[in-house]
Motif scaffolding. Structure first.
Motif, mmCIF file in Angstrom:
data_model
loop_
_atom_site.group_PDB
_atom_site.id
_atom_site.type_symbol
_atom_site.label_atom_id
_atom_site.label_comp_id
_atom_site.label_asym_id
_atom_site.label_seq_id
_atom_site.Cartn_x
_atom_site.Cartn_y
_atom_site.Cartn_z
ATOM 1 N N LEU A 55 48.860 -12.228 45.841
ATOM 2 C CA LEU A 55 50.251 -12.514 46.183
ATOM 3 C C LEU A 55 51.186 -12.034 45.056
ATOM 4 O O LEU A 55 52.297 -11.540 45.305
ATOM 5 N N ASP A 56 50.726 -12.206 43.784
ATOM 6 C CA ASP A 56 51.552 -11.779 42.651
ATOM 7 C C ASP A 56 51.745 -10.265 42.668
ATOM 8 O O ASP A 56 52.830 -9.743 42.398
ATOM 9 N N LYS A 57 50.699 -9.553 43.001
ATOM 10 C CA LYS A 57 50.795 -8.092 43.062
ATOM 11 C C LYS A 57 51.670 -7.634 44.220
ATOM 12 O O LYS A 57 52.257 -6.567 44.169
ATOM 13 N N LEU A 58 51.681 -8.427 45.261
ATOM 14 C CA LEU A 58 52.508 -8.067 46.414
ATOM 15 C C LEU A 58 53.987 -8.389 46.188
ATOM 16 O O LEU A 58 54.816 -8.131 47.064
ATOM 17 N N GLY A 59 54.313 -8.968 45.057
ATOM 18 C CA GLY A 59 55.720 -9.215 44.722
ATOM 19 C C GLY A 59 56.171 -10.627 44.989
ATOM 20 O O GLY A 59 57.358 -10.928 44.840
ATOM 21 N N VAL A 60 55.269 -11.453 45.358
ATOM 22 C CA VAL A 60 55.637 -12.859 45.586
ATOM 23 C C VAL A 60 55.829 -13.506 44.226
ATOM 24 O O VAL A 60 54.960 -13.359 43.338
ATOM 25 N N PRO A 61 56.948 -14.175 44.027
ATOM 26 C CA PRO A 61 57.209 -14.772 42.716
ATOM 27 C C PRO A 61 56.289 -15.980 42.482
ATOM 28 O O PRO A 61 56.614 -17.111 42.873
ATOM 29 N N ILE A 62 55.136 -15.798 41.925
ATOM 30 C CA ILE A 62 54.178 -16.874 41.682
ATOM 31 C C ILE A 62 53.385 -16.548 40.437
ATOM 32 O O ILE A 62 53.035 -15.383 40.182
ATOM 33 N N ASN A 63 53.136 -17.559 39.634
ATOM 34 C CA ASN A 63 52.287 -17.408 38.459
ATOM 35 C C ASN A 63 50.851 -17.740 38.875
ATOM 36 O O ASN A 63 50.504 -18.895 39.131
ATOM 37 N N ALA A 64 50.046 -16.697 38.955
ATOM 38 C CA ALA A 64 48.678 -16.880 39.476
ATOM 39 C C ALA A 64 47.860 -17.838 38.620
ATOM 40 O O ALA A 64 47.110 -18.673 39.125
ATOM 41 N N GLU A 65 48.018 -17.753 37.304
ATOM 42 C CA GLU A 65 47.213 -18.594 36.432
ATOM 43 C C GLU A 65 47.619 -20.057 36.559
ATOM 44 O O GLU A 65 46.776 -20.955 36.620
#
Length: 465
Positions: A415-425
């Motif tokens: 999702l982070d790579k797709l541009g969704v503003p989210i901190n994966a960690e």
């Protein structure tokens, strides 16, 4: 005026009325009725004159050889051209000219009585009725001889009765037994021993009996001697098995003491094997002796009945024992021995069975204790397995959570790579307690479900639906 017909008219009316005959209508006789009437006359008494000579032979066949007996009787009748007996005939009497034959078949023996009427030629028992029979025919009779004796009937109504000393000579000077049956209307002498020709001997002096009474008297003495010997057949068997029964009784006593002192299952099994072997021996003895001892009792009752109907005078004859005294003194103990042996067999069988049941109870208790110990061991193992399972299940929650969080981490990174503003960690870190809580709750619910099914198995079908 009376309307009653005269007596002659009434008599004619009765005489001309048809008589009722049983069997010609709905009222029918029982199919065995005629046979029951004829049974009373199937063994009629003979009519004997005095003087006469008789030879009686009782042959034990054990209920076999009936056809062979009939064939031999038919062959003898064909030889003398007289009417032969029919099949299943229990009693047969026929005049053969020189002699008469009376044959009776009983359950385990047959009686052959040969009769020669007329004055005795020569010394008593020098020539007998059996001497008139063809020797080759006698040799073929099937079975084994139990009773064989001669009977001499003399008339002393017109001549003096010989003294006892002379009578003793007719019996080879053996000890005599005397009797005065029919309230003294006859005197009888015998020894109840075998003589040099292998036969027993009886002398009956007729003091006033009719020919019919004499025939019944002779028949009673024939039955008395035959049944006496048949009753005695059980004594050798009783003497044979008594020592073995005493040995088994000692063994049983030893087994009972060992049962009381048992302290190991191996000893129980060994004693149970010994008891089983003893029970097999006792049942084998019972199988051999039950019929013989029962027959001994029945024959002895017949002997007692025949002694009673003899109406013997209760006093010694010239200092010699009477028939009743002699037989009661000698035969009764033999019969009592058979009866006591039979009771001992029954008692041993009962005691062995009781000891076996007692030992089987001990073995059963031992097995139950072993089973209880086994169940306790299984219960402990089950608890250990449950604890191990719960431990494994706790580890499995961690493992499942690890894999599920890894999948969520991949999702968050995508999702982070797709541009969704989210901190994966941060998202992965935040999902760890939530995932573990969900997995733990699901596991608990599954546990509760299976515990409920264990307590209420009838709910299994509902849950499947």
């Amino acid at each position: 005026m009376s309307n009653t017909p005269p007596a002659t008219q009434r008599l004619e009316t009765v005489e001309t009325a048809p008589s009722f005959k049983l069997g010609q209508g709905p009222l029918q006789p029982h199919p065995l009725r005629e046979g029951l009437y004829n049974e009373l006359h199937s063994r009629p008494y003979r009519i004997l004159p005095s003087p006469s000579q008789l030879t009686h032979i009782a042959i034990k066949h054990g209920g076999k050889d009936q056809q062979r007996e009939l064939e031999l009787l038919t062959a003898l009748c064909d030889r003398y051209q007289v009417t032969a007996p029919t099949a299943n005939m229990p009693c047969y009497h026929q005049d053969f000219g020189l002699f008469e034959l009376r044959w009776e078949r009983h359950t385990e023996f047959s009686g052959y009585t040969f009769i020669r009427k007329g004055e005795q030629q020569g010394m008593p028992f020098a020539h007998n009725a059996v001497d008139l029979l063809p020797p080759d025919w006698l040799a073929q009779l099937p079975g084994s001889v139990v009773a064989a004796f001669h009977m001499l009937i003399e008339d002393v109504t017109t001549k003096p009765e010989p003294p006892v000393e002379q009578v003793a000579g007719y019996f080879e000077n053996l000890r005599l037994v005397g009797s005065q049956p029919a309230n003294g209307k006859a005197s009888v002498w015998t020894t109840f021993r075998l003589h040099s020709d292998g036969f027993g001997r009886f002398i009956l002096y007729n003091r006033g009996l009719s020919e019919s009474q004499l025939g019944r008297m002779a028949q009673r003495f024939i039955e008395l001697e035959t049944y006496r010997l048949m009753a005695s057949l059980g004594l050798p068997l009783a003497r044979e098995i008594q020592p073995q029964l005493e040995s088994l009784d000692d063994q049983l006593e030893a087994v009972m003491r060992e049962i009381a002192d048992l302290d190991s299952p191996e000893g129980e099994r060994e004693l149970l094997d010994r008891l089983s072997s003893m029970a097999a021996k006792v049942e084998g003895f019972r199988a051999r002796s039950n019929y013989r001892f029962s027959a001994t009792k029945a024959y002895h009752q017949v002997v007692e009945q025949r002694l009673e109907v003899l109406r013997e005078l209760d006093r010694e004859v010239a200092g010699h024992l009477t028939l009743n005294e002699f037989l009661v003194r000698r035969l009764t103990p033999a019969v009592r021995t058979c009866e006591s042996t039979g009771r001992m067999l029954d008692d041993l069988s009962t005691r062995i069975d009781r000891a076996s049941r007692l030992l089987r109870t001990r073995v059963q208790l031992t097995l139950e204790e072993q089973n209880q110990g086994l169940m306790s061991s299984l219960d402990r193992r089950g608890k250990i397995q449950l604890l191990m399972q719960q431990t494994v299940e706790g580890l499995s929650v961690v493992a499942i959570s690890y894999y599920l969080i890894s999948i969520l981490q991949l999702g968050f990174e995508l999702l982070d790579k797709l541009g969704v503003p989210i901190n994966a960690e941060m998202a992965t870190l935040a999902s760890i307690p939530l995932v573990m809580l969900v997995i733990w709750a699901a596991t608990r619910r599954i546990h509760r479900h299976f515990n409920r099914l264990e307590r209420h198995p009838q709910d299994a079908g509902k849950s499947e639906k």
